[in-house]
Scaffold this motif. Structure first.
Motif, PDB file in Angstrom:
ATOM      1  N   ARG A   1     -14.314  42.268  36.292  1.00  0.00           N
ATOM      2  CA  ARG A   1     -14.180  43.317  36.968  1.00  0.00           C
ATOM      3  C   ARG A   1     -13.523  42.951  38.296  1.00  0.00           C
ATOM      4  N   THR A   2     -12.975  44.227  39.258  1.00  0.00           N
ATOM      5  CA  THR A   2     -12.149  43.755  40.175  1.00  0.00           C
ATOM      6  C   THR A   2     -13.125  43.549  41.144  1.00  0.00           C
TER       7      THR A   2
ATOM      8  N   SER B   1      -9.391  39.563  40.243  1.00  0.00           N
ATOM      9  CA  SER B   1     -10.631  39.816  39.241  1.00  0.00           C
ATOM     10  C   SER B   1     -11.134  38.628  38.681  1.00  0.00           C
ATOM     11  N   ASP B   2     -12.607  38.638  38.341  1.00  0.00           N
ATOM     12  CA  ASP B   2     -13.039  37.539  37.739  1.00  0.00           C
ATOM     13  C   ASP B   2     -12.853  37.519  36.313  1.00  0.00           C
TER      14      ASP B   2
ATOM     15  N   ASN C   1     -15.810  33.362  44.923  1.00  0.00           N
ATOM     16  CA  ASN C   1     -15.103  34.794  45.287  1.00  0.00           C
ATOM     17  C   ASN C   1     -14.649  34.941  46.477  1.00  0.00           C
TER      18      ASN C   1
ATOM     19  N   GLN D   1      -4.591  42.664  43.173  1.00  0.00           N
ATOM     20  CA  GLN D   1      -6.055  42.859  42.680  1.00  0.00           C
ATOM     21  C   GLN D   1      -6.607  41.710  41.959  1.00  0.00           C
TER      22      GLN D   1
END
Length: 94
Positions: free
Chosen positions: A80-81, A76-77, A44, A74
């Protein structure tokens, strides 16, 4: 005749965490441009750093129009953001 065998070991078994795919949706002046391919990064934090590094160049390109502009990444995975990185260029004529 000599036979050669190869043994493939998953990254998890070697003590490495597999890379993850992150998606970078662009928000420019109220329009959203989806990222359908994504980018493979380690974690992340690396995804956030990637968005931060890309922001100045993107804002520079958008500012060439001579208009004020708003831009956001934005991050995201895929489910989800995780982060939102925002930038704004305001052009004032005096």
């Amino acid at each position: 005749m000599e036979r050669r065998f190869s043994l493939r070991v998953g990254q998890e078994e070697l003590g490495r965490v597999p890379d993850a795919r992150f998606y970078f949706y662009k928000h420019i002046n109220g329009q959203t441009l989806p990222d359908r391919r994504g980018t493979t990064l380690r974690n992340n934090s690396e995804a956030c750093a990637h968005a931060v590094r890309c922001t100045p160049l993107t804002l520079s390109k958008l500012a060439r129009s001579g208009k004020s502009t708003y831009h956001a990444w934005q991050v995201s995975d895929g489910q989800r953001t995780i982060y939102v990185v925002r930038g704004k260029v305001v052009i004032e004529k005096r």
